[in-house]
Design a protein around this motif. Structure first.
Motif, short mmCIF file in Angstrom:
data_model
loop_
_atom_site.label_atom_id
_atom_site.label_comp_id
_atom_site.label_asym_id
_atom_site.label_seq_id
_atom_site.Cartn_x
_atom_site.Cartn_y
_atom_site.Cartn_z
N TYR A 54 -4.14 -13.38 -13.67
CA TYR A 54 -4.63 -14.43 -14.79
C TYR A 54 -3.70 -13.70 -15.86
O TYR A 54 -3.87 -12.73 -16.62
CB TYR A 54 -6.14 -13.75 -15.08
CG TYR A 54 -7.19 -14.07 -13.89
CD1 TYR A 54 -7.80 -15.08 -13.80
CD2 TYR A 54 -7.05 -12.96 -12.97
CE1 TYR A 54 -8.60 -15.55 -12.67
CE2 TYR A 54 -8.04 -13.25 -11.73
CZ TYR A 54 -8.65 -14.59 -11.45
OH TYR A 54 -9.30 -14.62 -10.44
N ALA A 56 -2.67 -13.64 -19.33
CA ALA A 56 -3.29 -13.61 -20.64
C ALA A 56 -2.54 -12.48 -21.81
O ALA A 56 -2.18 -11.50 -21.10
CB ALA A 56 -4.62 -13.55 -20.59
N GLN A 60 -4.29 -11.74 -28.27
CA GLN A 60 -4.70 -13.26 -28.63
C GLN A 60 -5.94 -13.59 -28.40
O GLN A 60 -6.51 -14.03 -29.03
CB GLN A 60 -3.54 -14.04 -28.14
CG GLN A 60 -3.75 -15.55 -28.67
CD GLN A 60 -2.73 -16.66 -28.18
OE1 GLN A 60 -1.60 -16.18 -27.53
NE2 GLN A 60 -3.00 -17.88 -28.15
N ALA A 61 -6.15 -13.27 -26.95
CA ALA A 61 -7.64 -13.62 -26.31
C ALA A 61 -8.79 -12.75 -27.05
O ALA A 61 -9.81 -13.28 -27.29
CB ALA A 61 -7.80 -13.02 -25.25
N GLU A 64 -9.85 -14.70 -30.18
CA GLU A 64 -10.42 -16.00 -29.91
C GLU A 64 -11.88 -15.79 -29.60
O GLU A 64 -11.99 -15.39 -28.60
CB GLU A 64 -9.52 -16.76 -28.99
CG GLU A 64 -8.02 -17.17 -29.42
CD GLU A 64 -7.15 -17.83 -28.44
OE1 GLU A 64 -7.86 -17.89 -27.21
OE2 GLU A 64 -6.06 -17.67 -28.60
N ALA A 67 -12.98 -16.24 -25.67
CA ALA A 67 -11.76 -16.09 -24.70
C ALA A 67 -12.26 -15.15 -23.83
O ALA A 67 -11.76 -15.26 -22.35
CB ALA A 67 -10.67 -15.80 -25.38
N ALA A 68 -12.99 -13.87 -23.94
CA ALA A 68 -13.14 -12.82 -22.86
C ALA A 68 -14.23 -13.78 -22.00
O ALA A 68 -14.02 -13.24 -20.76
CB ALA A 68 -13.54 -11.49 -23.46
N ASP A 69 -15.14 -14.09 -22.26
CA ASP A 69 -15.97 -14.74 -21.69
C ASP A 69 -15.57 -15.81 -20.37
O ASP A 69 -15.73 -15.90 -19.44
CB ASP A 69 -17.12 -15.52 -22.46
CG ASP A 69 -18.21 -14.56 -22.69
OD1 ASP A 69 -18.32 -13.24 -22.43
OD2 ASP A 69 -19.29 -14.98 -23.35
N GLU A 70 -14.56 -16.63 -20.93
CA GLU A 70 -14.14 -17.58 -20.29
C GLU A 70 -12.98 -17.24 -19.30
O GLU A 70 -12.87 -17.53 -18.02
CB GLU A 70 -13.18 -18.56 -21.27
CG GLU A 70 -13.94 -19.45 -22.11
CD GLU A 70 -12.95 -20.39 -23.30
OE1 GLU A 70 -11.88 -20.31 -22.88
OE2 GLU A 70 -13.51 -20.91 -24.11
N LEU A 71 -12.40 -15.98 -19.57
CA LEU A 71 -11.36 -15.22 -18.52
C LEU A 71 -12.47 -14.65 -17.44
O LEU A 71 -12.09 -14.51 -16.28
CB LEU A 71 -10.72 -14.19 -19.37
CG LEU A 71 -9.78 -13.33 -18.57
CD1 LEU A 71 -8.82 -14.43 -17.93
CD2 LEU A 71 -9.11 -12.28 -19.23
N SER A 127 -18.62 -8.71 -21.58
CA SER A 127 -18.49 -9.95 -20.80
C SER A 127 -19.00 -9.62 -19.25
O SER A 127 -19.74 -10.01 -18.72
CB SER A 127 -17.31 -10.64 -20.81
OG SER A 127 -16.96 -11.39 -22.15
#
Length: 257
Positions: A54, A56, A60-61, A64, A67-71, A127
């Motif tokens: 992944y 990333a 930056q994440a 945002e 972003a951590a949840d999405e990852l 997360s």
């Protein structure tokens, strides 16, 4: 049964060494990094383990929202949690710059450092705990910390502060998880002085920016640095030990098997 490991900063140094030792048949490795490791990918093909990347930028994440949840959502969609005996998150990614006295540090550089070394592991930990809260599985989180979080160094004010923050965050998380029926085990562990690119950067730094430089030069010249493979082995031995998480903040050099 095999385990699932989520590892940040797995493309080089200590993170790569950790991932290489986890390449056992049946294990699933989900590696988060800005780049891939050809050596790790080749080893995975021979091992029978599953390796997913992944790509990333954690700095930056971390800045945002969500972003951590999405990852982590992306990772959890790729395996069946019930098919594994344990779930592991290893927050290893880190940076060293800026190095130098606080009055010379640029605020933007300091903020970027904190994003990678503190905000990102905090966000990923949150997360991971949220997605696994209802699971009765063996859940463990290893934060790769540093002795610099417990001992001050001139020229490392940002690095020391970030690691101290990670340590204390982990202390708080342990109190919370211990009170839950299916809480995770967590620990922030200093791996010792490991021979990585970070150490090379330290040795190249000017004395006026980092007055303790000579100590690390002497350690290197005397063969006093741990090779990444050895440090990784010790960390993983502790991670899988029954006593992992008893102490939320630890130094691998103090751990008695």
């Amino acid at each position: 049964m095999a385990k699932v490991y989520m590892i940040t900063g797995a493309s080089r140094g200590l993170g790569e060494a950790i991932a290489l030792q986890l390449l056992e048949e049946g294990n699933e490795l989900h590696c988060i990094a800005r780049t891939r490791s050809d050596r790790l990918e080749q080893a995975a093909l021979k091992s029978g383990a599953s390796l997913s990347w992944y790509q990333a930028d954690l700095g930056q994440a971390a800045n945002e929202g969500g972003a951590a949840d999405e990852l982590l959502q992306q990772i959890f969609r790729n395996f069946d949690t019930g098919a594994f005996s344990g779930l592991r998150l290893i927050n290893n990614a880190g940076v060293l710059n800026p190095i130098g006295p606080a009055h010379r540090n640029d605020a933007a550089d300091a903020a970027a450092h904190i994003a990678v070394n503190l905000t990102a592991p905090m966000a990923l930990t949150s997360s991971f705990l949220r997605f696994t809260e209802a699971l009765a599985a063996d859940k463990r989180i290893l934060q790769v910390s540093s002795g610099a979080g417990r001992k001050p160094y001139a020229g490392w004010s940002v690095y020391c502060a970030a690691k101290a923050g990670l340590d204390h965050f982990t202390r708080c998380v342990k109190l919370e998880q211990d009170a839950l029926p299916h809480g995770a085990k967590v620990a922030s562990v200093a791996p010792g002085v490991v021979d990585t690119q970070m150490q090379a950067l330290i040795r190249e730094t000017e004395d006026d920016r980092f007055p303790s430089r000579s100590r690390f030069v002497e350690l290197h010249e005397a063969g006093g640095l741990l090779i990444p493979h050895e440090a990784a082995s010790r960390l993983l031995e502790l991670l899988e030990h029954d006593r992992f998480g008893e102490e939320p903040v630890a130094d691998i050099r103090d751990w008695v098997r």
